[in-house]
Write a protein that holds these residues in place. Structure first.
Motif, PDB file in Angstrom:
ATOM      1  N   PRO A  51       0.800  -1.228   0.000  1.00 34.79           N
ATOM      2  CA  PRO A  51       0.000   0.000   0.000  1.00 34.79           C
ATOM      3  C   PRO A  51       0.834   1.280   0.000  1.00 34.79           C
ATOM      4  O   PRO A  51       0.480   2.261  -0.651  1.00 34.79           O
ATOM      5  CB  PRO A  51      -0.830  -0.129   1.284  1.00 34.79           C
ATOM      6  N   SER A  52       1.967   1.270   0.719  1.00 28.67           N
ATOM      7  CA  SER A  52       2.811   2.475   0.761  1.00 28.67           C
ATOM      8  C   SER A  52       3.384   2.801  -0.611  1.00 28.67           C
ATOM      9  O   SER A  52       3.560   3.984  -0.958  1.00 28.67           O
ATOM     10  CB  SER A  52       3.945   2.283   1.773  1.00 28.67           C
ATOM     11  N   VAL A  53       3.681   1.783  -1.410  1.00 31.23           N
ATOM     12  CA  VAL A  53       4.199   1.993  -2.763  1.00 31.23           C
ATOM     13  C   VAL A  53       3.127   2.627  -3.636  1.00 31.23           C
ATOM     14  O   VAL A  53       3.373   3.605  -4.357  1.00 31.23           O
ATOM     15  CB  VAL A  53       4.675   0.657  -3.373  1.00 31.23           C
ATOM     16  N   LEU A  54       1.915   2.097  -3.567  1.00 32.77           N
ATOM     17  CA  LEU A  54       0.823   2.611  -4.388  1.00 32.77           C
ATOM     18  C   LEU A  54       0.415   4.017  -3.961  1.00 32.77           C
ATOM     19  O   LEU A  54       0.060   4.851  -4.806  1.00 32.77           O
ATOM     20  CB  LEU A  54      -0.367   1.654  -4.323  1.00 32.77           C
ATOM     21  N   THR A  82      -2.468  -5.016 -11.057  1.00 34.54           N
ATOM     22  CA  THR A  82      -3.803  -4.452 -11.308  1.00 34.54           C
ATOM     23  C   THR A  82      -4.717  -4.638 -10.110  1.00 34.54           C
ATOM     24  O   THR A  82      -5.426  -3.704  -9.697  1.00 34.54           O
ATOM     25  CB  THR A  82      -4.446  -5.139 -12.532  1.00 34.54           C
ATOM     26  N   ARG A  83      -4.701  -5.821  -9.537  1.00 35.70           N
ATOM     27  CA  ARG A  83      -5.570  -6.100  -8.387  1.00 35.70           C
ATOM     28  C   ARG A  83      -5.160  -5.254  -7.181  1.00 35.70           C
ATOM     29  O   ARG A  83      -6.021  -4.751  -6.451  1.00 35.70           O
ATOM     30  CB  ARG A  83      -5.529  -7.590  -8.034  1.00 35.70           C
ATOM     31  N   ALA A  84      -3.852  -5.102  -6.972  1.00 35.35           N
ATOM     32  CA  ALA A  84      -3.382  -4.263  -5.858  1.00 35.35           C
ATOM     33  C   ALA A  84      -3.816  -2.819  -6.066  1.00 35.35           C
ATOM     34  O   ALA A  84      -4.244  -2.138  -5.123  1.00 35.35           O
ATOM     35  CB  ALA A  84      -1.865  -4.362  -5.740  1.00 35.35           C
ATOM     36  N   HIS A  88      -6.620  -0.517  -3.644  1.00 34.58           N
ATOM     37  CA  HIS A  88      -6.045   0.550  -2.822  1.00 34.58           C
ATOM     38  C   HIS A  88      -7.015   1.732  -2.735  1.00 34.58           C
ATOM     39  O   HIS A  88      -7.566   2.173  -3.752  1.00 34.58           O
ATOM     40  CB  HIS A  88      -4.716   1.016  -3.427  1.00 34.58           C
ATOM     41  N   PRO A  89      -7.227   2.291  -1.543  1.00 36.41           N
ATOM     42  CA  PRO A  89      -8.211   3.375  -1.385  1.00 36.41           C
ATOM     43  C   PRO A  89      -7.899   4.628  -2.192  1.00 36.41           C
ATOM     44  O   PRO A  89      -8.812   5.351  -2.589  1.00 36.41           O
ATOM     45  CB  PRO A  89      -8.204   3.654   0.120  1.00 36.41           C
TER      46      PRO A  89
END
Length: 310
Positions: A51-54, A82-84, A88-89
């Motif tokens: 999540p921190s990367v996205l 794609t799924r990650a 992600h919010p």
């Protein structure tokens, strides 16, 4: 034809002066290793994106490209990134459409099963996947706000300038290309593990070899700098839980190891035995999460490079 091969050299900043490159050949190791029958292992074994990367990527998108976004993902594989992204919010409600591009029919089939199928039922987001490459995506001119390339751009070797031309063609002004990779690293046992399986690469381009960095070197690839701003690079470190079986599956998910397993089974069996010996050794500096259950830390680093179109 001049020293740039595919291109006319006058007015390099004007895409109309660049002759469209032909479709690049998919590397033979990628064709064999990511063919039918290998992709469920790949999808199961490869790590996702933290999540921190996205969140970092979302914060780094040029302000001129406000949401909702048109997204292109090249080398989309089985849909892990794609799924990650869609979970992600920061990203889940700011994408209008995703056009995924993937040259492997087997990976496209897995993507359709794990991404398109589940999201098709919601009807809120348009997602498609088609055959294509870094130099021939089939995407409309200036359609994309963002181009994502996760765990794939090293396969563009050596057509880096041709790829840059294609990225610039499909991006809107001030749009961004996001290159990202995961790579295990850290403790000595991982170094030993990598030495064992990387000996089977047979010259296949890999992220770790950093051949792809030629993209950003104006002496080797003069076109990138005429189309994009200097790249911005960041790295992130994390750990995920795994087991000996999980490590072996991750090794099996590598293209050149998939070829080894299919074509030289005895050699593959020696490789997996060597992996077990490394992980079973009392000298292995493994950090256990649950030793009784055989679960331990698997550290890796994520590299993110963002390039903004001029």
């Amino acid at each position: 034809m001049n020293n740039l091969g595919l291109y006319k050299t006058d007015h390099l900043g004007d895409l109309s002066s660049l002759r469209r490159p032909q479709i690049m050949a998919v590397h033979s190791i990628a064709q064999q290793g990511f063919g039918e029958g290998t992709n469920e292992i790949y999808d199961r074994a490869r790590p996702s994106y933290q999540p921190s990367v996205l969140a970092h990527i979302h914060q780094s998108i040029p302000k001129e490209r406000s949401s909702p976004f048109n997204v292109v993902e090249i080398g989309a594989g089985t849909g892990i990134f794609t799924r990650a992204l869609l979970a992600h919010p920061d990203w889940s409600s700011c994408i209008t459409e995703i056009q995924a591009v993937e040259p492997s029919a087997g990976m496209r089939a897995q993507f359709e099963k794990t991404v398109i199928g589940p999201y098709k039922e919601s009807g809120e987001l348009r997602i498609s996947i088609k055959d294509g490459s870094f130099t021939e995506t089939g995407v409309e001119d200036e359609w994309a706000d963002i181009v994502f390339i996760a765990q794939a751009y090293h396969w563009a070797h050596p057509a880096y300038d041709a790829a840059s031309v294609e990225f610039a063609r499909i991006l809107k002004p001030s749009g961004a290309v996001v290159y990202t990779w995961n790579l295990e690293g850290g403790p000595a046992w991982i170094s030993q593990l990598r030495s064992l399986y990387e000996s089977h690469e047979n010259g296949a381009p890999q992220f770790r070899n950093e051949l792809w960095r030629a993209t950003f070197d104006s002496k080797q690839c003069p076109i990138y700098s005429t189309l994009f701003e200097p790249p911005v690079e960041n790295t992130f470190e994390t750990v995920i839980p795994t087991t000996i079986k999980g490590v072996i599956e991750k090794v099996r998910s590598k293209s050149y190891i998939a070829v080894l397993e299919r074509e030289r089974k005895e050699e593959f069996d020696r490789l997996t035995e060597g992996i077990r010996k490394i992980l079973d050794s009392d000298k292995a500096d493994i950090k256990w999460i649950d030793k009784d259950a055989g679960v331990f830390e698997y550290p890796y680093k994520t590299t993110v490079i963002i390039a903004r179109k001029k």
